[in-house]
Every structure is written in structure tokens, then in C-alpha cells.
Design an enzyme around this catalytic site. Sequence first.
Site, PDB file in Angstrom:
ATOM      1  N   ARG A   1     -57.225 -12.323   0.231  1.00 15.79           N
ATOM      2  CA  ARG A   1     -57.303 -13.535   1.064  1.00 15.79           C
ATOM      3  C   ARG A   1     -58.701 -13.676   1.678  1.00 15.79           C
ATOM      4  O   ARG A   1     -59.287 -14.756   1.668  1.00 15.79           O
ATOM      5  CB  ARG A   1     -56.246 -13.440   2.163  1.00 15.79           C
ATOM      6  CG  ARG A   1     -56.006 -14.708   2.945  1.00 15.79           C
ATOM      7  CD  ARG A   1     -54.760 -14.590   3.803  1.00 15.79           C
ATOM      8  NE  ARG A   1     -54.886 -13.579   4.844  1.00 15.79           N
ATOM      9  CZ  ARG A   1     -53.972 -12.662   5.141  1.00 15.79           C
ATOM     10  NH1 ARG A   1     -52.853 -12.608   4.462  1.00 15.79           N
ATOM     11  NH2 ARG A   1     -54.171 -11.794   6.106  1.00 15.79           N
TER      12      ARG A   1
ATOM     13  N   ARG B   1     -52.309  -3.060  13.094  1.00  7.18           N
ATOM     14  CA  ARG B   1     -51.236  -4.036  13.286  1.00  7.18           C
ATOM     15  C   ARG B   1     -49.964  -3.583  12.575  1.00  7.18           C
ATOM     16  O   ARG B   1     -48.859  -3.815  13.059  1.00  7.18           O
ATOM     17  CB  ARG B   1     -51.680  -5.411  12.790  1.00  7.18           C
ATOM     18  CG  ARG B   1     -52.844  -5.970  13.601  1.00  7.18           C
ATOM     19  CD  ARG B   1     -53.366  -7.259  13.015  1.00  7.18           C
ATOM     20  NE  ARG B   1     -52.375  -8.308  13.155  1.00  7.18           N
ATOM     21  CZ  ARG B   1     -52.264  -9.342  12.336  1.00  7.18           C
ATOM     22  NH1 ARG B   1     -53.079  -9.463  11.309  1.00  7.18           N
ATOM     23  NH2 ARG B   1     -51.350 -10.245  12.538  1.00  7.18           N
TER      24      ARG B   1
ATOM     25  N   LYS C   1     -44.683 -14.707   5.898  1.00 13.72           N
ATOM     26  CA  LYS C   1     -43.828 -15.486   6.813  1.00 13.72           C
ATOM     27  C   LYS C   1     -44.345 -16.917   6.967  1.00 13.72           C
ATOM     28  O   LYS C   1     -43.574 -17.866   6.909  1.00 13.72           O
ATOM     29  CB  LYS C   1     -43.781 -14.827   8.208  1.00 13.72           C
ATOM     30  CG  LYS C   1     -43.230 -13.408   8.209  1.00 13.72           C
ATOM     31  CD  LYS C   1     -43.093 -12.868   9.624  1.00 13.72           C
ATOM     32  CE  LYS C   1     -44.400 -12.709  10.381  1.00 13.72           C
ATOM     33  NZ  LYS C   1     -45.270 -11.614   9.878  1.00 13.72           N
TER      34      LYS C   1
ATOM     35  N   ARG D   1     -41.590 -10.185  18.599  1.00 17.41           N
ATOM     36  CA  ARG D   1     -42.314  -9.047  18.047  1.00 17.41           C
ATOM     37  C   ARG D   1     -41.947  -7.757  18.772  1.00 17.41           C
ATOM     38  O   ARG D   1     -42.456  -6.693  18.408  1.00 17.41           O
ATOM     39  CB  ARG D   1     -43.816  -9.292  18.187  1.00 17.41           C
ATOM     40  CG  ARG D   1     -44.543  -9.569  16.868  1.00 17.41           C
ATOM     41  CD  ARG D   1     -45.993  -9.774  17.224  1.00 17.41           C
ATOM     42  NE  ARG D   1     -46.936  -9.777  16.137  1.00 17.41           N
ATOM     43  CZ  ARG D   1     -47.271 -10.839  15.409  1.00 17.41           C
ATOM     44  NH1 ARG D   1     -46.662 -11.980  15.580  1.00 17.41           N
ATOM     45  NH2 ARG D   1     -48.225 -10.743  14.492  1.00 17.41           N
TER      46      ARG D   1
ATOM     47  N   ARG E   1     -60.574 -14.472   9.669  1.00 12.52           N
ATOM     48  CA  ARG E   1     -60.204 -14.132  11.035  1.00 12.52           C
ATOM     49  C   ARG E   1     -60.755 -12.766  11.416  1.00 12.52           C
ATOM     50  O   ARG E   1     -60.868 -11.886  10.571  1.00 12.52           O
ATOM     51  CB  ARG E   1     -58.673 -14.097  11.152  1.00 12.52           C
ATOM     52  CG  ARG E   1     -58.058 -15.438  11.487  1.00 12.52           C
ATOM     53  CD  ARG E   1     -56.585 -15.469  11.190  1.00 12.52           C
ATOM     54  NE  ARG E   1     -55.827 -14.323  11.714  1.00 12.52           N
ATOM     55  CZ  ARG E   1     -54.521 -14.192  11.565  1.00 12.52           C
ATOM     56  NH1 ARG E   1     -53.832 -15.120  10.930  1.00 12.52           N
ATOM     57  NH2 ARG E   1     -53.903 -13.138  12.035  1.00 12.52           N
TER      58      ARG E   1
HETATM   59  P1  ADP Z   1     -50.009 -12.836  10.975  1.00 12.61           P
HETATM   60  O1  ADP Z   1     -49.535 -14.228  10.723  1.00 12.61           O
HETATM   61  O2  ADP Z   1     -51.263 -12.465  10.254  1.00 12.61           O
HETATM   62  O3  ADP Z   1     -48.908 -11.827  10.801  1.00 12.61           O
HETATM   63  P2  ADP Z   1     -50.095 -13.683  13.668  1.00 12.61           P
HETATM   64  O4  ADP Z   1     -50.950 -14.884  13.461  1.00 12.61           O
HETATM   65  O5  ADP Z   1     -48.632 -13.873  13.776  1.00 12.61           O
HETATM   66  O6  ADP Z   1     -50.401 -12.695  12.500  1.00 12.61           O
HETATM   67  O7  ADP Z   1     -50.554 -12.919  14.987  1.00 12.61           O
HETATM   68  C1  ADP Z   1     -51.920 -12.683  15.318  1.00 12.61           C
HETATM   69  C2  ADP Z   1     -52.025 -11.943  16.666  1.00 12.61           C
HETATM   70  O8  ADP Z   1     -51.478 -12.771  17.723  1.00 12.61           O
HETATM   71  C3  ADP Z   1     -51.220 -10.652  16.774  1.00 12.61           C
HETATM   72  O9  ADP Z   1     -51.897  -9.554  16.213  1.00 12.61           O
HETATM   73  C4  ADP Z   1     -51.054 -10.538  18.306  1.00 12.61           C
HETATM   74  O10 ADP Z   1     -52.228 -10.094  18.926  1.00 12.61           O
HETATM   75  C5  ADP Z   1     -50.820 -11.970  18.725  1.00 12.61           C
HETATM   76  N1  ADP Z   1     -49.378 -12.322  18.734  1.00 12.61           N
HETATM   77  C6  ADP Z   1     -48.756 -13.259  17.950  1.00 12.61           C
HETATM   78  N2  ADP Z   1     -47.450 -13.341  18.219  1.00 12.61           N
HETATM   79  C7  ADP Z   1     -47.197 -12.426  19.191  1.00 12.61           C
HETATM   80  C8  ADP Z   1     -46.034 -12.005  19.893  1.00 12.61           C
HETATM   81  N3  ADP Z   1     -44.817 -12.554  19.635  1.00 12.61           N
HETATM   82  N4  ADP Z   1     -46.153 -11.044  20.834  1.00 12.61           N
HETATM   83  C9  ADP Z   1     -47.335 -10.503  21.114  1.00 12.61           C
HETATM   84  N5  ADP Z   1     -48.479 -10.836  20.491  1.00 12.61           N
HETATM   85  C10 ADP Z   1     -48.425 -11.784  19.537  1.00 12.61           C
END
Ligand code: ADP
Length: 213
Positions: free
Chosen positions: A128, A151, A14, A89, A140
Site C-alpha cells: 500500500r 499496533r 475493515k 478497540r 500515513r
Molecule cells: P487502520 O484503519 O489502519 O486499522 P485506524 O485508522 O482505525 O487504523 O486507526 C488509526 C489510529 O487511530 C489508531 O492507531 C489509534 O491511535 C487511533 N484510534 C482509532 N480508533 C480508536 C479507538 N477506538 N480507540 C483508541 N484509539 C483509536
Amino acid sequence: MMNLILLGPPGAGKGTQAKLLEAKFGLKQLSTGDMLRAERDAGTPLGKKVDAIINSGALVTDDIMIDLISNRIDQPDCSKGVIFDGFPRTVNQAIALDKLLAAKGRSLSAVIELQVDENELVNRMKTRVADMIAAGNTPRADDNEQTLRKRLQIFRNETAPILPYYQNKGMLQSVDGMMSMDDVESEITAIVSKPGAGPVSQPGGKLPVNGHS
Ligand code: ADP
């Protein structure tokens, strides 16, 4: 104004696609993960509150996320439109997003789902992390197999129910996220460039109804 949602499990690509769309269409990527990590790194009260949650792979509460997004899209750099990356989410967040966009006189143009194979996501994450370590960077805290599996489970339970929510509104478009980055980009570009892409181009010409339909 174009407002897009990119939906898909962690590591689906994404962020990569959002950055490409940002450059191509002058939209602003709103990555809620990046926003939370920036708060944490700046040591703000919010950052301190969410630190342990994001490291564990759990979700931050809907209220916090909705507030964060609501304030962020009022900034001038979001005036041409945004790409939501990592938000909504949960179905609650999706409903709140509809309401807050409507209150701001905005609407969603498209919801694009990146479909991917879970085992491949674990491999991508490992590559990665290896690349980052090789480059002398620190991965991270949530980039490890155990947390990623957690996740992915949260994605299936909490986030995947958003798909039928948008499908029922006639807004959902799916793209095969296992294709090359370039091919994924061209498919998304085709969706976004369709004349009249957005609420008015839905089959039957019906406007999607906010809330219950
Ligand atoms: P990735 O890009 O690796 O899919 P993100 O950077 O989007 O992951 O998210 C990292 C963490 O931030 C999630 O695991 C969660 O803890 C928190 N987070 C991000 N966006 C949301 C959201 N919309 N609602 C709840 N928690 C969120």
C-alpha cells in the site's frame, strides 16, 4: 436498522469492506481512525491532542473515543444504521458501546471478525505504501513496519479480548480475511442478509444480555 461491528487487526480490510457495505445496505461507515485524522487535519483542540498518539500507533483514551462515537451516531446520516470500523478497540469501549446503544434505543445486529495472518498484514502495508508513493501521495505516519508491529501488539493485548466478550453473547461471526476482497464481501453479505440477522436470531432464540451475562 442494522448496526454492525467489523473487528480485526490494522490492515485487515475493515475499511474496504465497510465501504462496500455502505453502498449495498445504505449504512454509514464510522471509521474512528478517519474521524480522528479529520480532527487532526482540521486542527481542532481534539485533533491537536490526538496527533502524536495516532502517529505513534498507541490508542486514544476510551473516554475520548466513546464521546466521539456517541455524538456521531446521533447525526441524521446514521439513522439507517452504521458500520463501526475501528471501534470498539478495548473491552471498556465495547461495554460503553452496549450501554450507549441501549440508551439510544439501538442494538447490535452482528459483530464480524476478519481473521488474517499478521505477516501478510505487514506485506499488505508495504504494498500500500509503495503504491501511494508511486502515485505521488504521502503515506500515513503510522504506515511503517515498526509502528504496524506495535499496533498489532496493541491489537492482541487490548482489542482481541473483545472477541470472547461478543462470543459469550452469541454475536460473533468470523470470516477468513485472507480470501479475495470479493469472497470476503460475499461472506459478509451472507451473514448480514440472513433473515432476522441480529439479536433475535441467536441460537436458542435468547436475546443477548447487555452488561454481565
Ligand atoms: P487502520 O484503519 O489502519 O486499522 P485506524 O485508522 O482505525 O487504523 O486507526 C488509526 C489510529 O487511530 C489508531 O492507531 C489509534 O491511535 C487511533 N484510534 C482509532 N480508533 C480508536 C479507538 N477506538 N480507540 C483508541 N484509539 C483509536
